[in-house]
Design a protein around this motif. Structure first.
Motif, short mmCIF file in Angstrom:
data_model
loop_
_atom_site.label_atom_id
_atom_site.label_comp_id
_atom_site.label_asym_id
_atom_site.label_seq_id
_atom_site.Cartn_x
_atom_site.Cartn_y
_atom_site.Cartn_z
N LEU A 330 8.72 -6.79 -5.41
CA LEU A 330 8.88 -6.99 -4.16
C LEU A 330 8.16 -5.78 -3.54
O LEU A 330 7.33 -5.78 -2.46
CB LEU A 330 10.33 -7.35 -3.41
CG LEU A 330 11.00 -8.75 -3.72
CD1 LEU A 330 12.21 -8.47 -3.19
CD2 LEU A 330 10.16 -9.83 -3.03
N ASN A 331 8.53 -4.43 -3.87
CA ASN A 331 8.17 -3.42 -3.55
C ASN A 331 6.58 -3.19 -3.86
O ASN A 331 5.85 -2.99 -2.69
CB ASN A 331 8.56 -2.10 -4.50
CG ASN A 331 8.55 -0.93 -3.72
OD1 ASN A 331 8.29 -0.72 -2.40
ND2 ASN A 331 8.79 0.05 -4.35
N LYS A 332 6.13 -3.53 -4.90
CA LYS A 332 4.60 -3.60 -5.17
C LYS A 332 3.96 -4.81 -4.12
O LYS A 332 2.84 -4.34 -3.35
CB LYS A 332 4.43 -4.42 -6.52
CG LYS A 332 4.43 -3.15 -7.46
CD LYS A 332 3.95 -3.83 -8.99
CE LYS A 332 4.56 -3.16 -10.07
NZ LYS A 332 4.51 -4.09 -11.11
N ILE A 333 4.60 -5.79 -3.97
CA ILE A 333 3.94 -6.87 -2.97
C ILE A 333 3.76 -6.16 -1.66
O ILE A 333 2.81 -6.32 -0.78
CB ILE A 333 4.73 -8.16 -2.75
CG1 ILE A 333 4.79 -9.03 -4.43
CG2 ILE A 333 4.21 -9.18 -1.92
CD1 ILE A 333 5.66 -9.96 -4.43
N HIS A 334 4.99 -5.42 -1.12
CA HIS A 334 5.02 -4.96 0.04
C HIS A 334 4.17 -3.71 0.49
O HIS A 334 3.52 -3.71 1.48
CB HIS A 334 6.31 -4.53 0.23
CG HIS A 334 6.65 -3.98 1.55
ND1 HIS A 334 7.02 -2.78 1.92
CD2 HIS A 334 6.84 -4.78 2.69
CE1 HIS A 334 7.26 -2.52 3.28
NE2 HIS A 334 7.12 -3.67 3.86
N THR A 335 3.77 -2.98 -0.74
CA THR A 335 2.96 -1.87 -0.60
C THR A 335 1.17 -2.39 -0.46
O THR A 335 0.49 -1.90 0.25
CB THR A 335 2.86 -0.97 -1.81
OG1 THR A 335 3.90 -1.57 -2.50
CG2 THR A 335 2.84 0.61 -1.32
N LYS A 336 1.17 -3.52 -1.02
CA LYS A 336 -0.28 -4.28 -0.79
C LYS A 336 -0.48 -4.58 0.40
O LYS A 336 -1.81 -4.88 0.91
CB LYS A 336 -0.53 -5.19 -2.11
CG LYS A 336 -0.96 -4.58 -3.42
CD LYS A 336 -0.87 -5.78 -4.27
CE LYS A 336 -0.83 -5.21 -5.85
NZ LYS A 336 -0.68 -6.54 -6.40
N MET A 337 0.41 -4.98 1.23
CA MET A 337 0.16 -5.72 2.47
C MET A 337 -0.31 -4.98 3.57
O MET A 337 -0.15 -3.89 3.73
CB MET A 337 1.66 -6.53 2.89
CG MET A 337 1.73 -7.81 2.07
SD MET A 337 3.49 -8.65 2.21
CE MET A 337 3.36 -9.47 3.73
#
Ligand code: ZN
Length: 337
Positions: A330-337
């Motif tokens: 989730l953290n990864k997804i969040h950073t990419k957004m």
């Protein structure tokens, strides 16, 4: 369940044959048993029945069960260690030549109360029962008072099993051997295999089981306690690594409080915290105070408790791992957004 005399195994022959510990004495009582019944002969003119009372004197129920065990053909559903599944297991039964089919030794009947005659009947029954028992023993056991029972599974491979019994001089039956072993017949650990491997306690548990099957209850308890302590120690090491425990306080605490400390920090499962005080008490008491017999009697329950703790621990760790992984994703997804 306690098994002190042979007839206690009635209806549970397979347990005696495959799972009951070796070298454990089982009493064969040879005293005469009695049962009573009544019979209405007729009615007198006032319609009052004339009742005849019968007292049947029989072979002892232990002796009767010994006969059933050896003589009767058997077919029961049980786990085969070679097939690794449950299927019918058979025993051919052995012919006992000239064995009386009726276990009644004699019947004493009376209408108006027992008379001195009864003593004669009783004496006759005692003598007859002793004579019959002697004959039975000669037919069942070899000259060394040893009996081997051969069984087989009903798969196409017809796997062979055998069980060896010794009749002691003081008239106890004792299982002195069996193939495959009691441990091989124990299928109950199958569902916990993964948990045991995960915790690396297979050796401890196997030792506990071997001791139990060889009638050494206290020793078996010692290994169960070791598993319990290993679990606490492992969790302490983890908490230490994560800087989450006061090492001095932990080392000073007794085992029960150690579990409490670890539970407060979320390192041990709830179920362990819940049953902590009695499990450890019983295990410690077992090693120091309980008799071999008491240890054996409580072993299965304690083993179950420990397996449940290990199972809960594994689930807890799996859940932690999966929570962490999901959070990272989730953290990864969040950073990419
Ligand atoms: Zn088989």
């Amino acid at each position: 369940m306690q098994h002190e005399r042979l007839s206690d195994f009635s209806g549970k022959g397979f347990y005696l044959l495959f799972s009951f510990p070796l070298y454990t004495k089982i009493k064969i009582d040879t005293n005469v048993d009695t049962t009573e019944d009544t019979e209405i002969l007729d009615y007198n003119e006032d319609d009052i029945p004339n009742i005849l009372h019968h007292i049947h004197l029989l072979e002892n129920k232990d002796v009767r069960y010994l006969k059933t065990l050896v003589q009767e053909e058997k077919n029961f559903f049980h786990y085969c260690p070679f097939c690794k599944r449950e299927l019918p297991i058979t025993y051919k039964g052995c012919e006992l030549d000239n064995e009386p089919s009726d276990s009644t030794l004699t019947t004493y009947s009376h209408m108006f109360g027992m008379s001195e005659d009864f003593e004669e009947y009783h004496e006759y029954a005692i003598n007859d029962s002793a004579k019959r028992y002697e004959g039975l023993i000669e037919k069942i056991f070899d000259e060394n008072r040893v009996l081997q029972m051969n069984l087989e599974c009903t798969s196409k491979d017809k796997h062979k099993f055998y069980v060896i019994f010794q009749l002691t001089d003081d008239n106890y039956l004792m299982k002195t051997g069996q193939y495959p072993s009691i441990l091989d017949f124990d299928n109950s650990l199958k569902e916990y295999r993964k948990v045991l491997k995960d915790m690396d306690v297979t050796k401890e548990l196997t030792n506990a089981e071997i001791l139990k099957t060889h009638n050494m209850g206290v020793g078996a308890f010692l290994y169960l306690r070791r598993i319990f302590e290993k679990l606490i120690f492992e969790k302490f090491e983890q908490a230490k690594l994560e800087n989450n425990v006061d090492e001095h306080k932990f080392n000073e605490a007794d085992t029960k409080d150690k579990v409490k400390i670890l539970h407060e920090k979320g390192y041990v499962p709830n179920y362990l915290a819940e049953i902590n005080s009695f499990v450890y008490d019983i295990l410690s008491k077992g090693v120091h105070e309980l008799s071999e017999k008491e240890c054996k009697l409580h072993y299965d329950t304690l083993r179950k408790a420990i397996l449940l703790i290990l199972e809960e621990k594994m689930k807890m760790e799996q859940s932690e791992k999966s929570k962490k992984e999901t959070k990272n994703e989730l953290n990864k997804i969040h950073t990419k957004m």
